[in-house]
Design a protein around this motif. Structure first.
Motif, short mmCIF file in Angstrom:
data_model
loop_
_atom_site.label_atom_id
_atom_site.label_comp_id
_atom_site.label_asym_id
_atom_site.label_seq_id
_atom_site.Cartn_x
_atom_site.Cartn_y
_atom_site.Cartn_z
N SER A 76 26.81 -14.42 -41.34
CA SER A 76 27.48 -14.52 -39.80
C SER A 76 26.37 -14.60 -38.66
CB SER A 76 28.57 -13.51 -39.70
OG SER A 76 27.80 -12.24 -39.68
N TYR A 77 25.43 -14.06 -38.71
CA TYR A 77 24.49 -13.87 -37.67
C TYR A 77 23.65 -15.33 -37.61
CZ TYR A 77 20.70 -12.74 -40.78
OH TYR A 77 19.51 -12.63 -41.68
N LEU A 78 23.69 -16.08 -38.52
CA LEU A 78 22.98 -17.22 -38.54
C LEU A 78 23.70 -18.67 -38.19
CD1 LEU A 78 20.04 -16.78 -41.22
CD2 LEU A 78 19.96 -16.92 -38.72
N LYS A 79 25.06 -18.32 -38.28
CA LYS A 79 26.03 -19.53 -38.32
C LYS A 79 25.80 -20.43 -37.55
CE LYS A 79 29.60 -18.85 -41.60
NZ LYS A 79 30.84 -19.33 -42.15
N ASP A 80 25.56 -20.14 -36.16
CA ASP A 80 25.24 -20.96 -35.07
C ASP A 80 23.60 -21.35 -35.09
OD1 ASP A 80 24.08 -18.69 -34.22
OD2 ASP A 80 24.91 -18.76 -32.15
N LYS A 81 22.91 -21.09 -36.03
CA LYS A 81 21.41 -21.52 -35.88
C LYS A 81 21.26 -22.59 -37.12
CE LYS A 81 20.53 -19.14 -32.41
NZ LYS A 81 20.29 -19.46 -31.04
N VAL A 82 22.37 -22.80 -38.00
CA VAL A 82 21.77 -23.97 -39.03
C VAL A 82 22.43 -25.31 -38.74
CG1 VAL A 82 21.92 -21.87 -40.80
CG2 VAL A 82 24.17 -23.28 -40.04
N TYR A 83 21.77 -26.25 -39.55
CA TYR A 83 22.17 -27.52 -39.42
C TYR A 83 21.83 -28.18 -40.84
CZ TYR A 83 17.12 -27.94 -38.71
OH TYR A 83 15.64 -28.07 -39.01
N ASN A 89 34.24 -23.44 -44.77
CA ASN A 89 32.96 -23.16 -45.28
C ASN A 89 32.05 -24.40 -45.59
OD1 ASN A 89 33.72 -20.24 -45.53
ND2 ASN A 89 34.79 -20.74 -47.39
N PHE A 90 32.12 -25.23 -44.69
CA PHE A 90 31.62 -26.70 -44.93
C PHE A 90 30.80 -26.98 -43.55
CE2 PHE A 90 33.97 -27.32 -48.66
CZ PHE A 90 33.33 -28.00 -49.48
N LEU A 91 29.60 -27.27 -43.58
CA LEU A 91 28.81 -27.78 -42.30
C LEU A 91 29.06 -29.15 -42.50
CD1 LEU A 91 27.48 -26.58 -39.98
CD2 LEU A 91 25.43 -26.89 -41.25
N THR A 92 29.43 -29.85 -41.39
CA THR A 92 29.71 -31.39 -41.34
C THR A 92 28.92 -32.06 -40.03
OG1 THR A 92 32.12 -30.95 -42.25
CG2 THR A 92 31.62 -32.98 -41.09
N THR A 93 28.60 -33.22 -40.37
CA THR A 93 27.87 -33.90 -39.50
C THR A 93 27.62 -35.49 -39.76
OG1 THR A 93 25.90 -33.86 -38.05
CG2 THR A 93 25.52 -33.68 -40.46
N LYS A 94 27.20 -36.11 -39.02
CA LYS A 94 27.23 -37.83 -39.24
C LYS A 94 25.75 -37.91 -39.61
CE LYS A 94 31.32 -39.08 -38.16
NZ LYS A 94 31.49 -39.99 -36.82
N ILE A 95 25.46 -38.77 -40.66
CA ILE A 95 24.18 -39.10 -41.11
C ILE A 95 24.14 -40.75 -40.95
CG2 ILE A 95 23.65 -37.22 -42.49
CD1 ILE A 95 24.59 -39.03 -44.97
N GLY A 96 22.88 -40.99 -40.50
CA GLY A 96 22.71 -42.75 -40.44
C GLY A 96 21.92 -43.10 -41.51
N GLU A 97 21.79 -42.65 -42.65
CA GLU A 97 21.17 -42.98 -43.68
C GLU A 97 21.36 -42.06 -44.75
OE1 GLU A 97 16.75 -41.06 -42.81
OE2 GLU A 97 17.52 -42.51 -41.17
N PHE A 98 21.02 -42.78 -46.12
CA PHE A 98 21.33 -41.93 -47.30
C PHE A 98 19.84 -41.09 -47.49
CE2 PHE A 98 24.23 -45.63 -48.52
CZ PHE A 98 25.32 -44.76 -48.45
N GLY A 99 20.19 -40.34 -48.47
CA GLY A 99 18.97 -39.41 -49.01
C GLY A 99 19.44 -38.02 -49.40
N ASP A 100 18.51 -37.25 -49.51
CA ASP A 100 18.40 -35.81 -49.94
C ASP A 100 18.97 -34.84 -48.56
OD1 ASP A 100 18.14 -36.64 -52.52
OD2 ASP A 100 16.20 -35.46 -52.59
N PHE A 101 19.93 -34.17 -48.68
CA PHE A 101 20.40 -33.22 -47.61
C PHE A 101 20.76 -31.98 -47.99
CE2 PHE A 101 21.43 -37.61 -46.50
CZ PHE A 101 21.02 -37.86 -45.26
N ALA A 102 20.55 -30.76 -46.99
CA ALA A 102 20.81 -29.49 -47.31
C ALA A 102 20.93 -28.92 -46.12
CB ALA A 102 19.42 -28.70 -47.84
N VAL A 103 21.37 -27.52 -46.10
CA VAL A 103 21.47 -26.70 -44.78
C VAL A 103 20.32 -25.84 -44.64
CG1 VAL A 103 22.98 -25.05 -44.04
CG2 VAL A 103 23.92 -26.64 -45.07
N VAL A 104 19.89 -25.85 -43.48
CA VAL A 104 18.71 -25.08 -43.14
C VAL A 104 18.76 -24.47 -41.82
CG1 VAL A 104 16.71 -26.70 -44.37
CG2 VAL A 104 17.35 -27.11 -41.93
N ALA A 105 18.18 -23.61 -41.40
CA ALA A 105 18.15 -22.79 -40.23
C ALA A 105 16.84 -22.79 -39.31
CB ALA A 105 18.29 -21.23 -40.44
N ASP A 106 17.26 -22.64 -37.86
CA ASP A 106 16.12 -22.60 -36.87
C ASP A 106 16.37 -21.36 -35.86
OD1 ASP A 106 14.32 -22.98 -34.80
OD2 ASP A 106 15.05 -24.85 -34.19
N THR A 107 15.43 -20.37 -36.17
CA THR A 107 15.67 -19.41 -35.24
C THR A 107 14.19 -19.11 -34.41
OG1 THR A 107 14.48 -17.98 -36.96
CG2 THR A 107 16.88 -17.98 -37.23
#
Length: 557
Positions: free
Chosen positions: A422-429, A448-466
């Motif tokens: 929960s403490y990282l939920k607003d720091k992931v993308y 429980n899903f993180l959602t966004t728009k992607i302009g290209e195909f490829g490999d995607f994952a959820v990561v954090a920036d603190t």
């Protein structure tokens, strides 16, 4: 003799285009090209010509004719600093990547920047509110925005439609006696999706490939070609490509005018897969299903070539530049089954689904969903998906959503399931993973899903920036006494999600800091907000997920 020479220039200008006006050059020295109109660029056709500025910034830029300033633009990206001048002949000239504006233009945009407290702005002016004369200095050339080096980007547009027109049709003389260079052709099997490349050689001033090329029974042709001009050996774009089969013109592609609303369809015109894999940009001499470009003056059967057995076909490719320098390639085609290179089979664990270009497509798996609207693909594809194990830096598994050799015309929606504290939920993308790097694509939580728009195909994952952004003084530090210095410069950076915005103030008031993203450099030019004695400079930088860095420096002036 001088009168005769002058007359010949006038005649040349008229023959270049019946609509050509008495324009003067935007620079006061001989024009040399570093980029041509319609050149194949990333996600767009080049909308103007790039003019060399002797390798330096600060060259005077002149209005090509009488008119009025209709738009002033300032941006950290794209055109950078740009001026738009509307002329009284139905044309608008555009001057971009500028270093600085003339005083009367700069006064207007700076007033708006301070009013809106923004560097990146567009200012639209009323007709004739800021007139300029032909030959008036309107700016100095530069390297602002997304420019990769000092030059002037110059355009002619149709004022009513804003369609870019080829400036070389309007009397701007460049010394060019060099015909386009033909490097490779590519034969596409339109049934099986296979292809093969053939090198083009030049012998005795004639372009050739192997005498007869064997193909399957329905093909398309592509060509890798570029142009050069005298004394400027950049690899520039060509102007026209024509394809003849047995002396019949079946394809005529001409770059005389562009439409910004359709410019990204360049990715359907070129062989996008080859561009990703080898950086070479092949013109397709045939049309994909979702390609509405109007630059195909002749197109028989969409450029598809049907090859009958027991028949040999004569092929002629004619490539020309804006000054009608022409290069030809002749070769022959004949039928032979299974001639093409076999593509590598897909991974056995991949899930597959047909995505149709003409309707909406949705794919759903336990931990990943993807949705692509109709007309967002250029052709129907066999979409491939694979869920891979996570790695140490990710908060989700890695989701292979097809391959980035296939282009998207507009962004798709992706949703990834992730278990994030929960403490990282607003720091992931959601990030694209490529070559051991993470590329930010954003994200908002939907259950429980993180959602966004992607302009290209490829490999995607959820990561954090603190990690907070960094701020480093270039010519200012706390306690400094300034005497001759007339600027404040800082380097700002964020190596994770990237910089979203920044705000600077001097003595409690907002100040304009110009941002050069190529160098991560902020620059403030002194104005009346700096005072004699003690001053307080503050700077706040925020990254894409809201991490902040604040900086403060007291100094004397």
């Amino acid at each position: 003799m001088k009168k005769i020479l002058f007359l010949s220039v006038i005649i040349f200008s008229i023959t270049q285009s019946a609509k050509s006006q008495d324009y003067i050059n935007p620079l006061d020295f001989r024009l040399q090209l570093s980029g041509t109109f319609g050149e194949l660029r990333s996600n767009h056709f080049h909308a103007g010509i790039d003019l060399k500025t002797k390798g330096v910034e600060g060259q005077k830029v002149y209005s090509i004719a009488d008119g009025y300033v209709s738009r002033i633009k300032s941006s950290s990206y794209g055109y950078g600093k740009a001026v738009y001048i509307t002329h009284y002949d139905g044309k608008t000239s555009v001057y971009a990547h500028l270093q600085e504006f003339s005083v009367k233009i700069d006064t207007i945009i700076k007033k708006q920047q301070y009013k809106r407290e923004k560097f990146d702005i567009n200012v639209f002016l009323k007709k004739d509110s800021l007139k300029v004369k032909q030959g008036e200095v309107i700016a100095l050339s530069g390297n602002s925005g997304s420019s990769g080096g000092a030059h002037l980007h110059f355009e002619i547009r149709d004022t009513e439609t804003e369609h870019p027109l080829n400036p070389l049709n309007y009397g701007f003389k460049v010394i060019d006696k060099i015909s386009p260079l033909l490097k490779q052709i590519k034969i596409f099997d339109l049934i099986d999706g296979k292809s093969e490349i053939y090198d083009i050689k030049k012998l005795n001033n004639k372009y050739t490939v192997k005498d007869t090329i064997s193909t399957n029974n329905k093909i398309g042709i592509g060509i890798y070609t570029y142009d050069q001009s005298n004394d400027a050996y950049n690899k520039n774009g060509v102007n026209k490509i024509r394809l003849y089969i047995d002396s019949t013109l079946i394809y005529n592609f001409e770059l005389d005018r562009l439409d910004f609303s359709k410019n990204k369809y360049i990715n359907s015109h070129i062989d996008y897969e080859e561009k990703v894999n080898s950086k070479r940009k092949f013109h397709r001499c045939y049309r994909l299903p979702n390609n509405p470009l109007k630059n195909y003056k002749t197109l028989v059967n969409n450029g598809h070539i049907n090859i009958d057995e027991d028949k040999i076909y004569d092929v002629l490719l004619v490539v020309s530049d804006s000054y009608n320098n022409v290069s030809n390639l002749n070769f022959k085609l004949k039928y032979a089954d299974n001639k093409f290179v076999i593509k590598t089979d897909s991974l056995t664990n991949e899930k597959s689904q047909t995505f149709y270009w003409y309707k909406k497509n949705e794919f759903s798996d336990k931990n990943c969903r993807i949705s692509i609207n109709k007309n967002y693909l250029y052709e129907t594809i066999d979409f491939k998906y694979l869920e891979k194990d996570s790695i140490s830096a990710t908060f989700s598994n890695i989701h292979q959503c097809h391959y980035d050799i296939i282009p998207l015309h507009k962004p798709a929606k992706i949703s990834i399931r992730a278990n994030v504290p929960s403490y990282l939920k607003d720091k992931v993308y959601i990030a694209k993973l490529k070559n051991d790097k993470y590329y930010y694509f954003g994200g908002k939580w939907e259950n429980n899903f993180l959602t966004t728009k992607i302009g290209e195909f490829g490999d995607f994952a959820v990561v954090a920036d603190t990690i907070n952004p960094t701020i480093k003084g270039v010519n200012l530090y706390p306690g400094k006494t300034i005497k001759k210095q007339r600027t404040i410069k800082y380097i700002i950076d964020d190596k994770e999600s990237g910089i979203k915005k920044f705000t600077a103030s001097l003595n409690g008031k907002w100040i304009l800091m110009e941002y050069d993203h190529k160098r991560n450099l902020l620059n403030y030019n002194f104005n009346d907000l700096i005072v004699k004695g003690e001053n307080i400079f503050t700077l706040e930088v925020e990254d894409m997920v809201g991490n902040l860095r604040n900086y403060k420096a007291k100094f004397k002036y």
